[in-house]
Write an enzyme that holds these catalytic residues in place. Structure first.
Site, PDB file in Angstrom:
ATOM      1  N   GLY A 132      -4.404   4.816   8.502  1.00  0.00           N
ATOM      2  CA  GLY A 132      -5.509   3.862   9.182  1.00  0.00           C
ATOM      3  C   GLY A 132      -6.092   2.725   8.366  1.00  0.00           C
ATOM      4  O   GLY A 132      -5.712   2.769   7.084  1.00  0.00           O
ATOM      5  N   TYR A 133      -6.945   1.951   8.999  1.00  0.00           N
ATOM      6  CA  TYR A 133      -7.377   0.632   8.105  1.00  0.00           C
ATOM      7  C   TYR A 133      -8.831   0.561   8.388  1.00  0.00           C
ATOM      8  O   TYR A 133      -9.223   0.541   9.278  1.00  0.00           O
ATOM      9  CB  TYR A 133      -6.343  -0.455   8.615  1.00  0.00           C
ATOM     10  CG  TYR A 133      -5.217  -0.731   8.372  1.00  0.00           C
ATOM     11  CD1 TYR A 133      -4.903  -1.510   7.229  1.00  0.00           C
ATOM     12  CD2 TYR A 133      -4.200  -0.124   9.095  1.00  0.00           C
ATOM     13  CE1 TYR A 133      -3.487  -1.538   7.061  1.00  0.00           C
ATOM     14  CE2 TYR A 133      -2.714  -0.028   8.838  1.00  0.00           C
ATOM     15  CZ  TYR A 133      -2.598  -0.922   7.529  1.00  0.00           C
ATOM     16  OH  TYR A 133      -1.162  -0.796   7.220  1.00  0.00           O
ATOM     17  N   ILE A 134      -9.321   0.609   7.307  1.00  0.00           N
ATOM     18  CA  ILE A 134     -11.057   0.525   6.994  1.00  0.00           C
ATOM     19  C   ILE A 134     -11.146  -1.004   7.258  1.00  0.00           C
ATOM     20  O   ILE A 134     -12.020  -1.352   7.923  1.00  0.00           O
ATOM     21  CB  ILE A 134     -11.304   0.983   5.699  1.00  0.00           C
ATOM     22  CG1 ILE A 134     -11.224   2.385   5.676  1.00  0.00           C
ATOM     23  CG2 ILE A 134     -12.877   0.478   5.279  1.00  0.00           C
ATOM     24  CD1 ILE A 134     -11.374   2.797   4.225  1.00  0.00           C
TER      25      ILE A 134
ATOM     26  N   GLU B 214     -10.653   1.630  11.486  1.00  0.00           N
ATOM     27  CA  GLU B 214     -10.954   1.092  12.824  1.00  0.00           C
ATOM     28  C   GLU B 214      -9.953   1.627  13.833  1.00  0.00           C
ATOM     29  O   GLU B 214      -9.075   2.577  13.487  1.00  0.00           O
ATOM     30  CB  GLU B 214     -10.240  -0.439  12.678  1.00  0.00           C
ATOM     31  CG  GLU B 214     -10.893  -1.238  11.551  1.00  0.00           C
ATOM     32  CD  GLU B 214     -10.281  -2.740  11.339  1.00  0.00           C
ATOM     33  OE1 GLU B 214      -9.124  -2.880  11.629  1.00  0.00           O
ATOM     34  OE2 GLU B 214     -10.680  -3.213  10.466  1.00  0.00           O
TER      35      GLU B 214
END
Length: 157
Positions: free
Chosen positions: A29-31, A83
């Site tokens: 996942g992407y912060i 996100e």
């Protein structure tokens, strides 16, 4: 600064599976998934990783990359801060000549997409392409994992 130099290609058949010497399931996942400034959390083989990537150069082959291994529990906690949208894939490692190819087979909303990447020591490095390699997509933003998280393959026309 640590530079990542790589080229990316579409995969035209599944012959890479017979040649693979390793495979791993990856969740990420992407912060932050802002173009040119990504912060990624990855879980692979029971370990966590935090990766920061900078903007790509004009050709899309090179960019800053910093990665740190994390305990699995910390990576799971950070995953909750990401996100919306996740990447789920199996990565196969395949030797060809002097390089190791990373072939990613995507799942979920990116099901059906298979891409191969190869890391290079320098941009102009000579490269032998395995038989499963198709069209080159290096530098095409829509094939970046951070883009696939927001605009999955199943939504492409």
């Amino acid at each position: 600064m640590a530079q990542e130099i790589e080229r990316k290609f579409l995969v035209k058949d599944d012959s890479y599976r017979q040649s693979a010497f390793s495979s791993s399931r990856i969740r990420q996942g992407y912060i932050c998934s802002a173009r040119g400034r990504t912060v990624r959390v990855r879980i692979r083989d029971g370990k966590g990783y935090l990766t920061i990537k900078g903007p790509s150069n004009a050709t899309g082959t090179s960019r800053y990359e910093w990665e740190k291994e994390l305990p699995l529990a910390e990576a799971e906690e950070l995953m909750s801060l990401c996100e919306p949208g996740r990447i789920d894939k199996t990565r196969y490692l395949v030797h060809c000549s002097f390089h190791v190819w990373e072939v990613d087979e995507f799942y979920g909303e990116n099901q059906g997409l298979v891409v191969a990447e190869v890391e290079l020591a320098e941009e102009g490095e000579a490269l032998s392409l395995p038989s499963f390699i198709g069209e080159e997509v290096t530098g095409q933003v829509k094939y970046y994992n951070s883009f696939l998280m927001k605009e999955p393959y199943c939504t492409w026309k």
